[in-house]
Design a protein around this motif. Structure first.
Motif, PDB file in Angstrom:
ATOM      1  N   ASP A 190       5.039  -0.085   7.317  1.00  0.00           N
ATOM      2  CA  ASP A 190       3.600  -0.176   7.579  1.00  0.00           C
ATOM      3  C   ASP A 190       2.968  -1.213   6.661  1.00  0.00           C
ATOM      4  O   ASP A 190       3.526  -1.582   5.624  1.00  0.00           O
ATOM      5  CB  ASP A 190       2.921   1.185   7.369  1.00  0.00           C
ATOM      6  CG  ASP A 190       3.138   2.131   8.546  1.00  0.00           C
ATOM      7  OD1 ASP A 190       3.414   1.642   9.661  1.00  0.00           O
ATOM      8  OD2 ASP A 190       3.040   3.351   8.336  1.00  0.00           O
ATOM      9  N   ASP A 191       1.793  -1.648   7.029  1.00  0.00           N
ATOM     10  CA  ASP A 191       1.025  -2.626   6.266  1.00  0.00           C
ATOM     11  C   ASP A 191       0.888  -2.154   4.810  1.00  0.00           C
ATOM     12  O   ASP A 191       0.515  -1.005   4.564  1.00  0.00           O
ATOM     13  CB  ASP A 191      -0.355  -2.774   6.930  1.00  0.00           C
ATOM     14  CG  ASP A 191      -1.319  -3.597   6.124  1.00  0.00           C
ATOM     15  OD1 ASP A 191      -0.895  -4.639   5.587  1.00  0.00           O
ATOM     16  OD2 ASP A 191      -2.504  -3.199   6.039  1.00  0.00           O
ATOM     17  N   PRO A 192       1.179  -3.045   3.825  1.00  0.00           N
ATOM     18  CA  PRO A 192       1.084  -2.653   2.417  1.00  0.00           C
ATOM     19  C   PRO A 192      -0.295  -2.095   2.040  1.00  0.00           C
ATOM     20  O   PRO A 192      -0.388  -1.166   1.244  1.00  0.00           O
ATOM     21  CB  PRO A 192       1.373  -3.946   1.653  1.00  0.00           C
ATOM     22  CG  PRO A 192       2.165  -4.782   2.603  1.00  0.00           C
ATOM     23  CD  PRO A 192       1.686  -4.412   3.979  1.00  0.00           C
ATOM     24  N   GLY A 193      -1.356  -2.643   2.616  1.00  0.00           N
ATOM     25  CA  GLY A 193      -2.692  -2.132   2.329  1.00  0.00           C
ATOM     26  C   GLY A 193      -2.860  -0.706   2.822  1.00  0.00           C
ATOM     27  O   GLY A 193      -3.491   0.127   2.160  1.00  0.00           O
ATOM     28  N   LYS A 194      -2.268  -0.415   3.963  1.00  0.00           N
ATOM     29  CA  LYS A 194      -2.324   0.937   4.536  1.00  0.00           C
ATOM     30  C   LYS A 194      -1.523   1.911   3.665  1.00  0.00           C
ATOM     31  O   LYS A 194      -1.966   3.044   3.425  1.00  0.00           O
ATOM     32  CB  LYS A 194      -1.768   0.894   5.958  1.00  0.00           C
ATOM     33  CG  LYS A 194      -1.986   2.135   6.769  1.00  0.00           C
ATOM     34  CD  LYS A 194      -1.503   1.926   8.194  1.00  0.00           C
ATOM     35  CE  LYS A 194      -1.788   3.123   9.046  1.00  0.00           C
ATOM     36  NZ  LYS A 194      -1.330   2.938  10.425  1.00  0.00           N
ATOM     37  N   LEU A 195      -0.366   1.451   3.188  1.00  0.00           N
ATOM     38  CA  LEU A 195       0.456   2.290   2.317  1.00  0.00           C
ATOM     39  C   LEU A 195      -0.271   2.589   1.003  1.00  0.00           C
ATOM     40  O   LEU A 195      -0.258   3.726   0.519  1.00  0.00           O
ATOM     41  CB  LEU A 195       1.799   1.609   2.022  1.00  0.00           C
ATOM     42  CG  LEU A 195       2.778   1.509   3.185  1.00  0.00           C
ATOM     43  CD1 LEU A 195       3.965   0.627   2.807  1.00  0.00           C
ATOM     44  CD2 LEU A 195       3.249   2.879   3.619  1.00  0.00           C
ATOM     45  N   GLU A 196      -0.916   1.576   0.448  1.00  0.00           N
ATOM     46  CA  GLU A 196      -1.650   1.752  -0.802  1.00  0.00           C
ATOM     47  C   GLU A 196      -2.838   2.705  -0.626  1.00  0.00           C
ATOM     48  O   GLU A 196      -3.078   3.575  -1.469  1.00  0.00           O
ATOM     49  CB  GLU A 196      -2.144   0.396  -1.314  1.00  0.00           C
ATOM     50  CG  GLU A 196      -2.683   0.447  -2.715  1.00  0.00           C
ATOM     51  CD  GLU A 196      -3.039  -0.943  -3.238  1.00  0.00           C
ATOM     52  OE1 GLU A 196      -4.217  -1.128  -3.608  1.00  0.00           O
ATOM     53  OE2 GLU A 196      -2.148  -1.801  -3.256  1.00  0.00           O
ATOM     54  N   ALA A 197      -3.552   2.563   0.483  1.00  0.00           N
ATOM     55  CA  ALA A 197      -4.690   3.447   0.763  1.00  0.00           C
ATOM     56  C   ALA A 197      -4.207   4.889   0.929  1.00  0.00           C
ATOM     57  O   ALA A 197      -4.849   5.833   0.453  1.00  0.00           O
ATOM     58  CB  ALA A 197      -5.435   2.975   2.008  1.00  0.00           C
ATOM     59  N   HIS A 198      -3.077   5.056   1.594  1.00  0.00           N
ATOM     60  CA  HIS A 198      -2.487   6.381   1.800  1.00  0.00           C
ATOM     61  C   HIS A 198      -2.115   7.003   0.446  1.00  0.00           C
ATOM     62  O   HIS A 198      -2.407   8.182   0.186  1.00  0.00           O
ATOM     63  CB  HIS A 198      -1.254   6.249   2.695  1.00  0.00           C
ATOM     64  CG  HIS A 198      -0.576   7.547   3.007  1.00  0.00           C
ATOM     65  ND1 HIS A 198       0.437   8.049   2.228  1.00  0.00           N
ATOM     66  CD2 HIS A 198      -0.770   8.441   4.007  1.00  0.00           C
ATOM     67  CE1 HIS A 198       0.845   9.195   2.738  1.00  0.00           C
ATOM     68  NE2 HIS A 198       0.128   9.461   3.809  1.00  0.00           N
ATOM     69  N   GLN A 199      -1.499   6.205  -0.414  1.00  0.00           N
ATOM     70  CA  GLN A 199      -1.094   6.680  -1.733  1.00  0.00           C
ATOM     71  C   GLN A 199      -2.306   7.097  -2.564  1.00  0.00           C
ATOM     72  O   GLN A 199      -2.297   8.131  -3.217  1.00  0.00           O
ATOM     73  CB  GLN A 199      -0.316   5.563  -2.438  1.00  0.00           C
ATOM     74  CG  GLN A 199       0.268   5.947  -3.763  1.00  0.00           C
ATOM     75  CD  GLN A 199       1.032   4.787  -4.377  1.00  0.00           C
ATOM     76  OE1 GLN A 199       0.572   3.645  -4.371  1.00  0.00           O
ATOM     77  NE2 GLN A 199       2.203   5.082  -4.902  1.00  0.00           N
ATOM     78  N   ARG A 200      -3.361   6.306  -2.506  1.00  0.00           N
ATOM     79  CA  ARG A 200      -4.583   6.628  -3.265  1.00  0.00           C
ATOM     80  C   ARG A 200      -5.251   7.898  -2.722  1.00  0.00           C
ATOM     81  O   ARG A 200      -5.734   8.727  -3.491  1.00  0.00           O
ATOM     82  CB  ARG A 200      -5.559   5.460  -3.224  1.00  0.00           C
ATOM     83  CG  ARG A 200      -5.219   4.384  -4.227  1.00  0.00           C
ATOM     84  CD  ARG A 200      -6.437   3.598  -4.638  1.00  0.00           C
ATOM     85  NE  ARG A 200      -6.378   2.679  -5.717  1.00  0.00           N
ATOM     86  CZ  ARG A 200      -5.387   1.932  -6.149  1.00  0.00           C
ATOM     87  NH1 ARG A 200      -4.253   2.014  -5.602  1.00  0.00           N
ATOM     88  NH2 ARG A 200      -5.500   1.085  -7.143  1.00  0.00           N
ATOM     89  N   ALA A 201      -5.276   8.033  -1.400  1.00  0.00           N
ATOM     90  CA  ALA A 201      -5.868   9.231  -0.792  1.00  0.00           C
ATOM     91  C   ALA A 201      -5.060  10.474  -1.185  1.00  0.00           C
ATOM     92  O   ALA A 201      -5.639  11.524  -1.489  1.00  0.00           O
ATOM     93  CB  ALA A 201      -5.933   9.081   0.724  1.00  0.00           C
ATOM     94  N   LEU A 202      -3.741  10.342  -1.188  1.00  0.00           N
ATOM     95  CA  LEU A 202      -2.879  11.445  -1.607  1.00  0.00           C
ATOM     96  C   LEU A 202      -3.145  11.789  -3.073  1.00  0.00           C
ATOM     97  O   LEU A 202      -3.294  12.970  -3.431  1.00  0.00           O
ATOM     98  CB  LEU A 202      -1.405  11.071  -1.406  1.00  0.00           C
ATOM     99  CG  LEU A 202      -0.366  12.100  -1.816  1.00  0.00           C
ATOM    100  CD1 LEU A 202      -0.534  13.398  -1.038  1.00  0.00           C
ATOM    101  CD2 LEU A 202       1.037  11.536  -1.618  1.00  0.00           C
ATOM    102  N   ALA A 203      -3.248  10.765  -3.923  1.00  0.00           N
ATOM    103  CA  ALA A 203      -3.531  10.988  -5.344  1.00  0.00           C
ATOM    104  C   ALA A 203      -4.871  11.701  -5.522  1.00  0.00           C
ATOM    105  O   ALA A 203      -4.976  12.649  -6.305  1.00  0.00           O
ATOM    106  CB  ALA A 203      -3.529   9.663  -6.102  1.00  0.00           C
TER     107      ALA A 203
END
Length: 190
Positions: A63-76
């Motif tokens: 998946d798009d790196p920006g999408k992965l980063e947003a997902h990680q931040r939301a999880l955090a």
């Protein structure tokens, strides 16, 4: 003033009864009990982590790196919110000194040059805090394999890392610092 022999005998029986575990009970090794408590708290954290993860859609590494980063931040953020009252020592607890001892024993088998090199790998500019995201610009210092053999096994989703002299328990999905053992790494010998 002497105690009658009957009273002495009763006192001896009472003291022996108090010193020996009741039938069917075993004496508890406090170190083993502390490590079991640590493992139980890690399992509870991983259960919480999985529960929170189920709220989010599954992503693939492609998946798009920006999408992965947003997902990680939301999880955090979601885990941080679920553990809003988390404090240092909540997971390591009374096992922290056993971790320090294992790290010290490992360090004693290494040269002072090895210890200094490991500390320089991840300079201590930031004091790690529970629920803080692992600093993005700092390398992830790995824990040497021989030391990992001395530490409690961890389930998928959490890992041991060093941040300067501190041992941290890091959430490998959200990058949150789950707990910290401050100054776990001994200072280098000269």
């Amino acid at each position: 003033h002497r105690m009658p022999s009957k009273l002495l005998a009763i006192a001896a029986v009472i003291s022996l009864t108090c010193a020996v575990p009741a039938a069917g009970q075993r004496a508890v090794n406090p170190q083993a009990q502390a490590l079991k408590g640590f493992s139980d708290r890690v399992k509870a954290y991983v259960d919480l982590q999985r529960k929170v993860q189920r709220r989010f859609p599954q992503l693939s590494p492609s998946d798009d790196p920006g999408k992965l980063e947003a997902h990680q931040r939301a999880l955090a953020d979601a885990i941080r919110q679920a553990r809003a009252d988390a404090r240092q020592g909540d997971i390591f607890g009374d096992a922290a000194n056993q971790f320090r001892r294992a790290i010290k024993e490992d360090a004693e088998s290494r040269t002072s040059r090895d210890i200094r090199a490991a500390k320089e790998e991840v300079p201590q500019k930031t004091r790690p805090k529970v629920n803080m995201e692992y600093p993005e610009k700092i390398a992830l210092a790995t824990v040497p394999p021989l030391l990992l053999e001395r530490l409690q096994r961890l389930p998928d989703g959490v890992e041991y890392r060093f941040l300067g002299r501190d041992l941290i328990l890091r959430d490998s999905f959200s990058t949150l610092i789950v707990d910290v053992v401050p100054e776990a790494v001994p200072t280098a010998r000269r």
